[in-house]
Every structure is written in structure tokens, then in C-alpha cells.
Design a protein around this motif. Structure first.
Motif, short mmCIF file in Angstrom:
data_model
loop_
_atom_site.label_atom_id
_atom_site.label_comp_id
_atom_site.label_asym_id
_atom_site.label_seq_id
_atom_site.Cartn_x
_atom_site.Cartn_y
_atom_site.Cartn_z
N TRP A 1 3.49 9.14 1.92
CA TRP A 1 2.93 7.97 2.82
C TRP A 1 1.41 8.09 4.18
O TRP A 1 2.34 9.54 4.98
CB TRP A 1 3.46 6.83 3.91
CG TRP A 1 4.60 6.73 2.87
CD1 TRP A 1 4.07 4.85 2.89
CD2 TRP A 1 6.07 6.37 2.34
NE1 TRP A 1 4.88 3.85 1.85
CE2 TRP A 1 5.98 5.31 1.49
CE3 TRP A 1 6.38 7.91 2.35
CZ2 TRP A 1 7.50 5.44 0.41
CZ3 TRP A 1 7.97 7.56 1.13
CH2 TRP A 1 8.03 6.10 0.21
N ARG B 1 -6.67 2.97 0.23
CA ARG B 1 -6.62 1.87 0.69
C ARG B 1 -7.28 0.27 0.78
O ARG B 1 -6.68 0.00 1.80
CB ARG B 1 -7.43 2.86 2.17
CG ARG B 1 -7.10 3.72 2.99
CD ARG B 1 -8.20 4.48 4.39
NE ARG B 1 -9.16 4.24 4.06
CZ ARG B 1 -10.22 5.41 3.11
NH1 ARG B 1 -9.09 6.65 2.89
NH2 ARG B 1 -11.26 5.52 3.08
N ASP C 1 -3.13 -1.76 8.36
CA ASP C 1 -2.37 -2.48 7.07
C ASP C 1 -1.35 -2.92 7.28
O ASP C 1 -0.43 -3.69 6.66
CB ASP C 1 -2.32 -1.66 6.45
CG ASP C 1 -2.98 -0.63 4.90
OD1 ASP C 1 -3.97 -1.90 4.32
OD2 ASP C 1 -3.72 0.23 4.60
N ASN C 2 -1.67 -2.39 8.85
CA ASN C 2 0.18 -3.16 9.76
C ASN C 2 -0.18 -4.57 10.68
O ASN C 2 -0.81 -4.80 11.38
CB ASN C 2 0.77 -2.71 9.88
CG ASN C 2 2.59 -2.53 11.42
OD1 ASN C 2 2.39 -3.74 11.52
ND2 ASN C 2 2.71 -1.86 11.88
N SER D 1 4.78 -0.09 -1.57
CA SER D 1 4.87 1.05 -1.93
C SER D 1 6.24 1.65 -1.65
O SER D 1 6.56 2.54 -2.58
CB SER D 1 4.41 1.32 -0.61
OG SER D 1 4.69 1.28 0.96
N SER E 1 0.49 2.46 11.31
CA SER E 1 -0.04 2.03 9.63
C SER E 1 1.64 1.30 9.07
O SER E 1 1.10 0.73 8.20
CB SER E 1 -0.84 2.14 9.61
OG SER E 1 -0.57 4.03 8.59
N LYS F 1 1.06 -4.28 1.43
CA LYS F 1 0.94 -2.56 0.63
C LYS F 1 2.51 -1.94 1.01
O LYS F 1 3.34 -0.89 0.88
CB LYS F 1 -0.30 -2.23 1.39
CG LYS F 1 -0.30 -0.37 0.79
CD LYS F 1 -1.33 0.05 1.67
CE LYS F 1 -3.10 -0.81 1.57
NZ LYS F 1 -3.81 -0.03 1.76
N GLN F 2 3.18 -2.41 2.38
CA GLN F 2 3.91 -1.96 2.92
C GLN F 2 5.69 -2.57 2.19
O GLN F 2 6.05 -1.23 1.37
CB GLN F 2 4.50 -2.18 3.90
CG GLN F 2 3.69 -2.44 5.56
CD GLN F 2 4.46 -3.24 7.07
OE1 GLN F 2 5.02 -4.10 6.58
NE2 GLN F 2 3.15 -3.24 7.92
N LYS G 1 3.27 3.30 8.12
CA LYS G 1 3.77 4.79 6.87
C LYS G 1 5.44 5.84 6.54
O LYS G 1 6.30 5.06 6.12
CB LYS G 1 3.09 5.56 7.03
CG LYS G 1 1.44 5.78 7.26
CD LYS G 1 1.19 7.00 7.26
CE LYS G 1 1.10 8.10 8.27
NZ LYS G 1 0.91 7.56 9.77
N PHE H 1 -2.69 4.67 4.45
CA PHE H 1 -2.90 3.35 4.91
C PHE H 1 -4.12 3.36 5.81
O PHE H 1 -4.39 4.24 6.73
CB PHE H 1 -1.61 3.20 5.28
CG PHE H 1 -0.17 2.68 4.56
CD1 PHE H 1 0.16 1.65 4.84
CD2 PHE H 1 0.06 3.87 3.67
CE1 PHE H 1 0.97 1.31 3.98
CE2 PHE H 1 1.28 2.98 3.13
CZ PHE H 1 1.48 1.42 2.70
#
Length: 430
Positions: free
Chosen positions: A23, A170, A194-195, A12, A29, A8-9, A31, A190
């Protein structure tokens, strides 16, 4: 060192093509890293013209964003001019500003901007954000921002995020709005999970730090209301004690000053079991006593209370700190002149302070002696203000809050001294 973006990172960063790109979600997370990488590219390749970077204050902007940028690109490519309000990044001059009150909009009046980076957007006045939109008038101008969630009625969510043209949700799904009133904004949401680069032990520690409202916002990334009782985790059977253990360290006094309203002071110590204890309360209510006290009389009362306090055969305590309501400047002066050691202004950040108290209660790190009648009366009834929530603000009701404020001053101002106890207590429990 920063790891390559993934999932997702990375997605984005490829979707950050709208006029506005935000973000939002949980702490840690990814962002910030994702948004910074997009901003670095924009500084190099975006349209010519003035650029702006904004945080709640210039200090928080430096800590949260500028310092990581310097770490990424080096001091030759990024030069922060402290006190000048400028950053030189890749040879391009960027204006730097704080936006922590309604006067902030004056700082950008008259500017014509080609781009902006915004940190902690929910902390900005709405007037500043609205003004910024009118300043981004160079053809092709974009803004990029980050924020943690607040209440669902916050102006940023209701007027902007809920109208985003594109939303990376999310759950990883991509939603595109067909509403003709949608604005040119891409929103990336996020949660902490997610990280993928955070060590599991660190993720676990973060999840332990937050409870209730703050867990939903800062771990799950939800925009949820602050409603009902503030300290809904308080349980008399768990948190109230009749006997105290040996106290290894008398950490502090938290003191809420009052003349017409009650005056309250709480004595907090660290027990031999590595837990926090509110051991005693000094309280004067001029409404019931029918007599207001002077600063000198309050000082005498507090000093006498500490000198006469008895615990396990020992009389008199000298706490390391006395954290005083920062608005009570004359009373602090009185304490200093009377030789009271350790007097300091309390950290009066309301929401962060409530989070510190919630953490201590929620992780069963804090107990309160039954003699603290004022505090034990106020804690169960201390509630969020529904009218403030309806306006998108998080604020407790200013009713019967004198001892709970004293507790907030004590725990939040000393948080750096006791947060490590959460981990040690959980390890013992396991």
C-alpha cells in the motif's frame, strides 16, 4: 474506533493475494488500516512458521503499527514485549525489528519466515529488503507493506513497484501487467482524498501543511523527483523585511558549527502578528577572515551577539532554546560551561527539516530581516543534488549551506511551538 473499510480501501484488502502486497501513497489515506486488517487475518490463517514485523526502527513500528493493533484487538490478544523484540498476536509469536541501516540485514540472516509486515519500506536499506525475500521461504509465504512515495528512481519503485503484476491505481482503475518479467507483487496506490472518513477541516489542514515536492508526494501520492532549488517558494519581495514588529517571544537560535567552513547562528522570534521572524544572524567565515576561532571564542561571540542585539529600544535577548548542530559536541559543552541557557541538540533530520522550512515559507509564516546576509545569499541557490536523485535519494547539495542548515535546525527543532500559527494566520487572512 475504526470505521468499516469502503471503496478503494476495501478493494485493496480483497486483492492482497500476491506474494508481495504494498500500500503506497499519501499520508492518512487509509493505507495503514487496510494493510493491518489484512495482516491480522494472515496471522490467524496464514501458513505455520515464524513471522516478522519491521519498521525503520522498532520505536516507529510500535507507534505506527503495533499501537493501532493493540487498540483494535485489545491487550489480551496483542502483547508487545518491549526490549525482547517480540510481539504475541493471537497467541502467535512475531519477531520485531528495525531496519534503519545496512547492518539490518544481519538481523534476519538464517531465518525461515512464513510472513512479514513492513512499515515505511522506502526507509529500509535495499540490502535488507533483498535479504527478506530470500527468508520468506515457507510455502505460501506473503509479505505486506506500506510506504509514502519518494523519488521515481528509488530502488523500491524501479526494481519492484514498476514491475508489479497488478496495480490498483490512484484513479481507481485496476491495471494488470502482461510483461513476462512482472513479479508477484500487488500494488495499491492512494491519495489523501481516498479516505472518506477524514473530516473536511482536517483534510484542509493537512493540505495546508505541505507545499511543493512534499505536497505532490504526501497529499497527491506521486513519486516525483526532488530537483531544482530546494526552497523554490522563497520570494524576496514576500519573505524579506526591513523592519520587525514587536517580538512576543524569542523562540530560539539555530546554530550550524564550522571551523574551516562558515559558522552561522540565526535568532528566531514570534512577532506580535503571530508570524515567525529571523531577526539577526551571527556568522564567521574563517576563509575570508583568515582566522579560525576556538570553541571559547565562538561561545563568546554568540553570547556577545545576543547580549548586544537591539530591538525597538531594548538591548539583549535570551532565546528559550539554542539548537546546535548535533555533531558539535565540544561546542555544546563550551556553551554549557559558559552558562548559556537552553542549549540542546538540534533535530538534524534533513528531509523532514526541509519540509518544516518549506511549510513556513510556503504558508507565508516566515520573514527574514534584510541584515541576515548569509542566509539571504544561500536560500535562493540551495539546490537538490541531481546525482543523488538519479540514485533514488533525496539530498541537497552540500555547498553554501551553513545558514540554511542553521535555519533548518531552528525551525524543525521548534516546529511543535509554531505549527499552530499556520491555521491562525490563514483564519485572519480569510
Amino acid at each position: 474506533m475504526y470505521s468499516p473499510l469502503t471503496g478503494k480501501q476495501l478493494r485493496s484488502t480483497t486483492l492482497a493475494s500476491a506474494r508481495g502486497n504494498l500500500w503506497e501513497g499519501a499520508v492518512r489515506s487509509s493505507k495503514t488500516v487496510s494493510s493491518i486488517l489484512v495482516w491480522l487475518k494472515y496471522v490467524r490463517t496464514g501458513p505455520a512458521g515464524p513471522l516478522l514485523m519491521v519498521g525503520k526502527t522498532e520505536r516507529t513500528l510500535k507507534r505506527n503499527i503495533i499501537d493501532p493493533i493493540i487498540e483494535m484487538v485489545g491487550t489480551r490478544r496483542c502483547v508487545y514485549k518491549s526490549g525482547v523484540g517480540e510481539l504475541i498476536l493471537f497467541g502467535r509469536t512475531i519477531y520485531v525489528a528495525g531496519a534503519n541501516d545496512e547492518r539490518a540485514a544481519e538481523k534476519i540472516k538464517g531465518l525461515t519466515l512464513a510472513g512479514a509486515y513492513l512499515d515505511e519500506v522506502t526507509t529500509f536499506p535495499e540490502s535488507f529488503f533483498a535479504m527478506l525475500g530470500t527468508r520468506l521461504s515457507v510455502f505460501g509465504a506473503q509479505w505486506f507493506g506500506t510506504t509514502n512515495p519518494e523519488g521515481p528512481n528509488h530502488w523500491l519503485k524501479k526494481k519492484y513497484l514498476d514491475r508489479a503484476r497488478l496495480h490498483l491505481q490512484r484513479d481507481g482503475q485496476l491495471a494488470e501487467s502482461s510483461d513476462p518479467s512482472a513479479i508477484d507483487l500487488h500494488r495499491f496506490s492512494f491519495s489523501l482524498d481516498d479516505n472518506p472518513y477524514l473530516p473536511p477541516s482536517y483534510v484542509e489542514s493537512l493540505k495546508l501543511e505541505y507545499t511543493g515536492l512534499f505536497y505532490k508526494r504526501y497529499i497527491l501520492g506521486e513519486w516525483c523527483l526532488a530537483e531544482g532549488v530546494v526552497y523554490d517558494m522563497f520570494d524576496e519581495t514576500r519573505h524579506v523585511v526591513d523592519l520587525l514588529p514587536d517580538i512576543s517571544h524569542w523562540m530560539c537560535v539555530g546554530l550550524d558549527y564550522g571551523t574551516i567552513n562558515p559558522f552561522s547562528a540565526l535568532l528566531v522570534g514570534v512577532g506580535s502578528d503571530s508570524r515567525l521572524y529571523v531577526a539577526s544572524e551571527y556568522r564567521h567565515d574563517s576563509r575570508t577572515a583568515r582566522r579560525q576561532l576556538t570553541d571559547a571564542e565562538y561561545s563568546e561571540g554568540v553570547r556577545g551577539w545576543l547580549a548586544s542585539y537591539e530591538h525597538r529600544g531594548s538591548k539583549g535577548v535570551s532565546p528559550q532554546w539554542v539548537f546546535v548542530d548535533p555533531s558539535a559536541a565540544s561546542f555544546m559543552t563550551q556553551l554549557w560551561s559558559d552558562g548559556m541557557p537552553g542549549v540542546a541538540k538540534a533535530d538534524n533530520a534533513v528531509k523532514d527539516g526541509i519540509r518544516s522550512v518549506s511549510m513556513a515559507l510556503g504558508k507565508n509564516l516566515l520573514s527574514i530581516h534584510r541584515s541576515c546576509a548569509g542566509l539571504l545569499t544561500e536560500l535562493p541557490a540551495y539546490a537538490w543534488d541531481e546525482k543523488a536523485a538519479a540514485k533514488g535519494e533525496d539530498a541537497p547539495l552540500k555547498v553554501d549551506d551553513h545558514s540554511v542548515d542553521a535555519l533548518r535546525y531552528a525551525l524543525h527543532s521548534s516546529a511543535h511551538q509554531w505549527r499552530h500559527l499556520i491555521r491562525s494566520n490563514l483564519e485572519v487572512a480569510a
